[in-house]
Design a protein around this motif. Structure first.
Motif, short mmCIF file in Angstrom:
data_model
loop_
_atom_site.label_atom_id
_atom_site.label_comp_id
_atom_site.label_asym_id
_atom_site.label_seq_id
_atom_site.Cartn_x
_atom_site.Cartn_y
_atom_site.Cartn_z
N ALA A 1 -7.37 -2.09 2.92
CA ALA A 1 -6.93 -2.27 4.30
C ALA A 1 -7.61 -1.27 5.23
O ALA A 1 -8.03 -1.61 6.34
N THR B 1 -4.38 -6.24 10.74
CA THR B 1 -4.74 -5.55 9.50
C THR B 1 -3.82 -4.36 9.25
O THR B 1 -3.40 -4.10 8.12
N LEU C 1 -5.11 -9.76 4.29
CA LEU C 1 -6.02 -8.83 4.98
C LEU C 1 -7.37 -9.49 5.27
O LEU C 1 -7.99 -9.22 6.31
N SER D 1 -6.89 -11.71 8.31
CA SER D 1 -6.66 -10.92 9.52
C SER D 1 -7.94 -10.23 9.99
O SER D 1 -8.20 -10.14 11.19
N GLY D 2 -8.75 -9.77 9.05
CA GLY D 2 -10.02 -9.17 9.42
C GLY D 2 -11.03 -10.17 9.92
O GLY D 2 -11.93 -9.84 10.70
#
Length: 203
Positions: A63, A121, A174, A177-178
């Motif tokens: 993360a 994130t 993650l 989201s990234g």
């Protein structure tokens, strides 16, 4: 870069370069804001998890790494935009208002996308890291209770049990989201690489 096109002062005002510099600065500021936000939230979760589960620190750095990448996106786009801002020539400003607005749009596109990605994130990373560590602690506690009658003891958590499934789910969250920041980065590159409008006072 497109062909030079004749234009007057209406198309290339003296304040046009301020749009480009504003786009570059907003891009790096917002992207770094998102990266710092994601690192902050994920770092809190990692430190809290590491108190009782230090063996899981290394693999849960995902993360924090993904949050730091967002700042790189902003840096790249900001460099491209600032390099495209042309200095005034002998006859006047050649950096058009059209190009300025395009660079501002590219900067905001990348910067705001990275800001949103950093927030997602950070929050998802913090919760995912804590949950994975907690699940590993619970599995370790169950295994330890089963070994007490056989003379076994506690110690560091080595076998996380089914906490690995929770870790895979956290990494998947993650990744998406990234990807929000990556989408803005790609669109910003497309905008900055398209043909620009220049003023040629010689025509």
């Amino acid at each position: 870069m497109g062909d030079d096109t004749g234009a007057g002062f209406e198309s290339c005002p003296s304040w046009a370069p301020s749009l480009g510099f504003l786009g570059a600065s907003s891009c790096i500021i917002l992207a770094n804001w998102g990266a710092a936000w994601g690192t902050w939230k994920s770092g809190i979760g990692l430190c809290q998890m590491g108190v009782n589960h230090p063996n899981g620190i290394i693999k849960n750095l995902v993360a924090i790494i993904m949050a730091g990448v967002l700042g790189i996106y902003g840096l790249i786009v900001a460099i491209i935009i600032s390099g495209g801002v042309a200095e005034p020539g002998a006859n006047g400003n050649t950096y058009s208002e059209y190009t300025g607005w395009a660079h501002l749009a590219a900067g905001l596109c990348c910067g705001l996308s990275c800001l949103a990605a950093g927030a997602a994130t950070g929050v998802a990373g913090e919760v995912g890291i804590k949950s994975t560590g907690l699940r590993a602690e619970l599995n370790h506690a169950k295994a330890t209770r089963g070994m007490m009658g056989m003379g076994g003891g506690g110690g560091d958590i080595v076998d996380e049990g089914d906490a690995g499934r929770l870790y895979i789910g956290s990494v998947t969250i993650l990744s998406f989201s990234g990807a929000i920041g990556l989408y803005g980065f790609i669109i910003a590159l497309i905008i900055t690489s398209s043909d620009i409008y220049e003023c040629d006072y010689a025509n």
